[in-house]
Scaffold this motif. Structure first.
Motif, short mmCIF file in Angstrom:
data_model
loop_
_atom_site.label_atom_id
_atom_site.label_comp_id
_atom_site.label_asym_id
_atom_site.label_seq_id
_atom_site.Cartn_x
_atom_site.Cartn_y
_atom_site.Cartn_z
N PHE A 74 0.87 -1.16 0.00
CA PHE A 74 0.00 0.00 0.00
C PHE A 74 0.92 1.22 0.00
O PHE A 74 1.77 1.35 0.88
CB PHE A 74 -0.87 0.03 1.25
CG PHE A 74 -1.75 -1.17 1.39
CD1 PHE A 74 -2.99 -1.22 0.79
CD2 PHE A 74 -1.34 -2.26 2.13
CE1 PHE A 74 -3.81 -2.33 0.93
CE2 PHE A 74 -2.14 -3.38 2.27
CZ PHE A 74 -3.39 -3.41 1.66
N GLU A 76 1.27 5.25 0.25
CA GLU A 76 0.69 6.53 0.66
C GLU A 76 1.85 7.51 0.74
O GLU A 76 2.65 7.46 1.67
CB GLU A 76 -0.01 6.39 2.01
CG GLU A 76 -0.55 7.66 2.58
CD GLU A 76 -1.53 8.39 1.67
OE1 GLU A 76 -1.51 9.62 1.69
OE2 GLU A 76 -2.30 7.75 0.92
N TYR A 90 -9.33 3.51 2.53
CA TYR A 90 -8.34 3.49 1.46
C TYR A 90 -8.48 4.65 0.49
O TYR A 90 -7.84 4.68 -0.53
CB TYR A 90 -8.44 2.17 0.70
CG TYR A 90 -8.18 0.99 1.59
CD1 TYR A 90 -6.90 0.75 2.09
CD2 TYR A 90 -9.20 0.12 1.96
CE1 TYR A 90 -6.64 -0.31 2.93
CE2 TYR A 90 -8.94 -0.96 2.80
CZ TYR A 90 -7.67 -1.16 3.27
OH TYR A 90 -7.41 -2.22 4.10
N LEU A 93 -5.05 6.42 -0.42
CA LEU A 93 -3.88 5.67 -0.89
C LEU A 93 -3.53 6.13 -2.30
O LEU A 93 -4.40 6.37 -3.12
CB LEU A 93 -4.16 4.17 -0.90
CG LEU A 93 -4.17 3.47 0.44
CD1 LEU A 93 -4.57 2.01 0.26
CD2 LEU A 93 -2.81 3.56 1.11
#
Length: 151
Positions: A74, A76, A90, A93
Motif C-alpha cells: 500500500f 501513501e 483506502y 492511498l
C-alpha cells in the motif's frame, strides 16, 4: 499416579507433535525478511527490493486461480497511512503494488486504490496505473517503477 504420568506423557507427545506441525506450517509460509524502496534520482525511478524467507512461487495457482505466493504494498506518499485516520480507509492511498497479479501477465501491476475496477484480477482495487517487469534472484524480488505508477 500412573494415570497422571500416562496423561502427561500423552499431553507431551501431542504438544510436541503440534509444535512440530506448527513449525512446518510457518516454514512453508512466505514471509518478508526485509524490504526497501529507494528513489534513484538519476533514473527517476523507485527501486523496490523484497527479501523473503524462501524462494517465492508467483506462477503456480490452485484450483481457484489463487497464486501460490504473493505480496501487496500500500503506497501513501504523504506517510499518513489512512487506516488510522478513519473512513473511508483506502480513499487516500496513492497506489497498490500487486504482486498478487504476477501469474496473470508476468509482471507487477500498480493499481489505483479506488474506485474498484471491473477487472476480475484487481482484487477489488482500482484500475491499472502501470506495470513493470520484476527480477527474481533466489529469495529476493526486485523491480523499478516510475513516479507516475506510484502517485
Amino acid at each position: 499416579m500412573k494415570l497422571i504420568n500416562k496423561l502427561l506423557t500423552i499431553f507431551t507427545v501431542c504438544s510436541f507433535s503440534f509444535v512440530v506441525q506448527l513449525e512446518k506450517v510457518l516454514a512453508a509460509t512466505l514471509t518478508v525478511i526485509s524490504e526497501s524502496a529507494v528513489v534513484n534520482k538519476n533514473t527517476k525511478e523507485v527501486l523496490f527490493t523484497i527479501n523473503f524467507n524462501k524462494t517465492p512461487d508467483f506462477l503456480s495457482t490452485d484450483e481457484f486461480g489463487r497464486q501460490a505466493d504473493s505480496f501487496q504494498y500500500f503506497i501513501e506518499a504523504d506517510g499518513k497511512f489512512p487506516i488510522w485516520r478513519g473512513s473511508p480507509y483506502y480513499s487516500e492511498l496513492d497506489a497498490i503494488v500487486r504482486g498478487e497479479e504476477i501469474h496473470v501477465a508476468g509482471n507487477i501491476r500498480f493499481r489505483k486504490a479506488l474506485p474498484s475496477s471491473s477487472d476480475p484480477n484487481s482484487g477489488g482495487w482500482g484500475d491499472i496505473r502501470g506495470s513493470v517487469p520484476y527480477n527474481l534472484n533466489g529469495n529476493t524480488v526486485s523491480f523499478s517503477a516510475p513516479p507516475q505508477h506510484i502517485n
